[in-house]
Design a protein around this motif. Structure first.
Motif, mmCIF file in Angstrom:
data_model
loop_
_atom_site.group_PDB
_atom_site.id
_atom_site.type_symbol
_atom_site.label_atom_id
_atom_site.label_comp_id
_atom_site.label_asym_id
_atom_site.label_seq_id
_atom_site.Cartn_x
_atom_site.Cartn_y
_atom_site.Cartn_z
ATOM 1 N N GLY A 57 -58.980 46.719 2.321
ATOM 2 C CA GLY A 57 -60.309 45.890 2.899
ATOM 3 C C GLY A 57 -59.789 45.154 4.257
ATOM 4 N N ARG A 58 -60.226 44.058 4.392
ATOM 5 C CA ARG A 58 -60.056 43.563 5.745
ATOM 6 C C ARG A 58 -58.709 43.142 5.697
ATOM 7 N NH1 ARG A 58 -63.254 38.109 7.485
ATOM 8 N NH2 ARG A 58 -62.722 38.091 9.447
ATOM 9 N N LYS A 59 -58.115 43.092 7.010
ATOM 10 C CA LYS A 59 -56.706 42.815 7.497
ATOM 11 C C LYS A 59 -56.604 41.523 8.284
ATOM 12 C CE LYS A 59 -55.522 47.839 7.323
ATOM 13 N NZ LYS A 59 -56.855 48.220 6.700
ATOM 14 N N THR A 107 -60.331 32.612 1.472
ATOM 15 C CA THR A 107 -59.418 32.805 0.587
ATOM 16 C C THR A 107 -58.423 31.727 0.489
ATOM 17 O OG1 THR A 107 -57.862 33.840 2.291
ATOM 18 C CG2 THR A 107 -59.473 35.487 1.206
ATOM 19 N N ALA A 108 -58.798 30.563 1.362
ATOM 20 C CA ALA A 108 -57.677 29.500 1.126
ATOM 21 C C ALA A 108 -58.448 28.230 0.491
ATOM 22 C CB ALA A 108 -57.174 29.048 2.520
ATOM 23 N N ARG A 109 -57.693 27.286 -0.072
ATOM 24 C CA ARG A 109 -58.510 26.060 -0.337
ATOM 25 C C ARG A 109 -58.790 25.037 0.655
ATOM 26 N NH1 ARG A 109 -55.520 23.478 -4.882
ATOM 27 N NH2 ARG A 109 -55.209 24.900 -6.254
ATOM 28 N N PRO A 143 -34.953 30.192 23.705
ATOM 29 C CA PRO A 143 -33.813 31.358 23.728
ATOM 30 C C PRO A 143 -34.258 32.852 23.712
ATOM 31 C CG PRO A 143 -33.598 29.609 21.846
ATOM 32 C CD PRO A 143 -34.906 29.586 22.516
ATOM 33 N N ALA A 144 -33.508 33.520 24.431
ATOM 34 C CA ALA A 144 -33.750 34.824 24.768
ATOM 35 C C ALA A 144 -33.776 35.588 23.426
ATOM 36 C CB ALA A 144 -32.807 35.565 25.678
ATOM 37 N N GLU A 145 -32.703 35.376 22.374
ATOM 38 C CA GLU A 145 -32.754 36.159 20.986
ATOM 39 C C GLU A 145 -33.789 35.746 20.066
ATOM 40 O OE1 GLU A 145 -30.075 32.238 20.767
ATOM 41 O OE2 GLU A 145 -30.447 33.528 22.226
ATOM 42 N N PHE A 146 -34.630 34.616 20.485
ATOM 43 C CA PHE A 146 -35.708 34.266 19.600
ATOM 44 C C PHE A 146 -36.793 35.307 19.773
ATOM 45 C CE2 PHE A 146 -39.182 31.060 18.488
ATOM 46 C CZ PHE A 146 -39.222 31.008 17.123
ATOM 47 N N GLU A 147 -37.299 36.095 18.992
ATOM 48 C CA GLU A 147 -38.182 37.089 18.935
ATOM 49 C C GLU A 147 -39.438 36.960 17.882
ATOM 50 O OE1 GLU A 147 -35.820 41.084 20.420
ATOM 51 O OE2 GLU A 147 -35.349 40.468 18.490
ATOM 52 N N CYS A 148 -40.539 37.406 18.524
ATOM 53 C CA CYS A 148 -41.658 37.355 17.606
ATOM 54 C C CYS A 148 -42.358 38.608 17.614
ATOM 55 C CB CYS A 148 -42.648 36.187 18.163
ATOM 56 S SG CYS A 148 -41.975 34.449 18.062
ATOM 57 N N ALA A 149 -43.186 38.799 16.505
ATOM 58 C CA ALA A 149 -43.936 39.958 16.181
ATOM 59 C C ALA A 149 -45.022 39.673 15.429
ATOM 60 C CB ALA A 149 -43.104 41.159 15.612
ATOM 61 N N LYS A 150 -46.103 40.356 15.437
ATOM 62 C CA LYS A 150 -47.250 40.422 14.431
ATOM 63 C C LYS A 150 -47.309 41.385 13.302
ATOM 64 C CE LYS A 150 -49.713 37.258 16.484
ATOM 65 N NZ LYS A 150 -50.716 35.934 16.021
ATOM 66 N N VAL A 151 -47.510 41.133 12.070
ATOM 67 C CA VAL A 151 -47.485 42.047 10.998
ATOM 68 C C VAL A 151 -48.822 42.138 10.385
ATOM 69 C CG1 VAL A 151 -46.429 40.593 9.194
ATOM 70 C CG2 VAL A 151 -46.359 43.118 8.981
ATOM 71 N N LYS A 152 -49.554 43.292 10.147
ATOM 72 C CA LYS A 152 -50.969 43.286 9.405
ATOM 73 C C LYS A 152 -50.581 42.989 7.811
ATOM 74 C CE LYS A 152 -53.681 44.525 12.817
ATOM 75 N NZ LYS A 152 -54.568 43.567 13.290
ATOM 76 N N VAL A 153 -51.567 42.381 7.252
ATOM 77 C CA VAL A 153 -51.249 42.131 5.729
ATOM 78 C C VAL A 153 -52.890 42.281 5.136
ATOM 79 C CG1 VAL A 153 -49.307 40.849 5.632
ATOM 80 C CG2 VAL A 153 -51.420 39.682 5.863
#
Length: 174
Positions: free
Chosen positions: A63-65, A170-172, A44-54
């Motif tokens: 530190g690392r992102k 950082t993950a188990r 669907p055209a209304e389904f949008e994605c982006a990336k966010v830095k954390v």
């Protein structure tokens, strides 16, 4: 614990910037300008994605992102919009990027009119700085192809492999 940090950052990135203490190392994350694009040309055209830095490690925000993949379906009533409804896929290891389009038809019209529906892949999952554990394509698709009752036994075997990638430390990975 990892999801709480991800949710906090996603929410901060999606809401107007509020006052931060001078020199707050998390300020840089709240002031990101996201580049929303269509998630899938076949979807669907209304389904949008982006990336966010954390931050990889919230105790070291300078530190690392890493990147978190987020998605949205905007509220259908711009004048009635109240905010966002953040959808958490649960886990561990469950992607949630497609949750807005999957849940949209199940929600009452009043909710769809008033809230942007937000989904995300938690850190280390899907399109969010994934952990590589040497999984085959079939093993990566476990949650999409098999009933929930079979998932537990399969994940036990899958998660016992050595892991790599930016989030692996950082993950188990039992």
């Amino acid at each position: 614990m990892l999801t709480v940090g991800a949710v906090t950052t996603v929410m901060a990135a999606l809401t107007p910037v509020t006052a931060f203490a001078a020199g707050d190392p998390l300020q840089q994350y709240a002031q990101q300008e996201l580049r929303w694009e269509r998630c899938d040309t076949g979807g669907p055209a209304e389904f949008e994605c982006a990336k966010v830095k954390v931050p990889l490690d919230y105790s070291d925000p300078g530190g690392r992102k890493i990147d978190l993949a987020i998605s949205r379906v905007k509220a259908s009533g711009a004048k009635e919009r109240h905010g966002v409804l953040l959808m958490n896929p649960g886990g561990p290891g469950v992607p949630g990027l497609t949750m807005p389009v999957e849940m949209e038809p199940l929600l009452p019209a009043e909710v769809r009119e008033r809230f942007d529906l937000i989904g995300f892949d938690p850190r280390g999952v899907g399109q969010s700085s994934p952990i590589g554990c040497g999984l085959t394509a079939d093993e990566q698709a476990i949650g999409r192809k098999r009933p929930l009752s079979l998932l537990f036994n399969q994940f036990v075997g899958v998660w016992c492999r050595p892991c790599d990638g930016p989030v692996a430390g950082t993950a188990r990975c039992p």
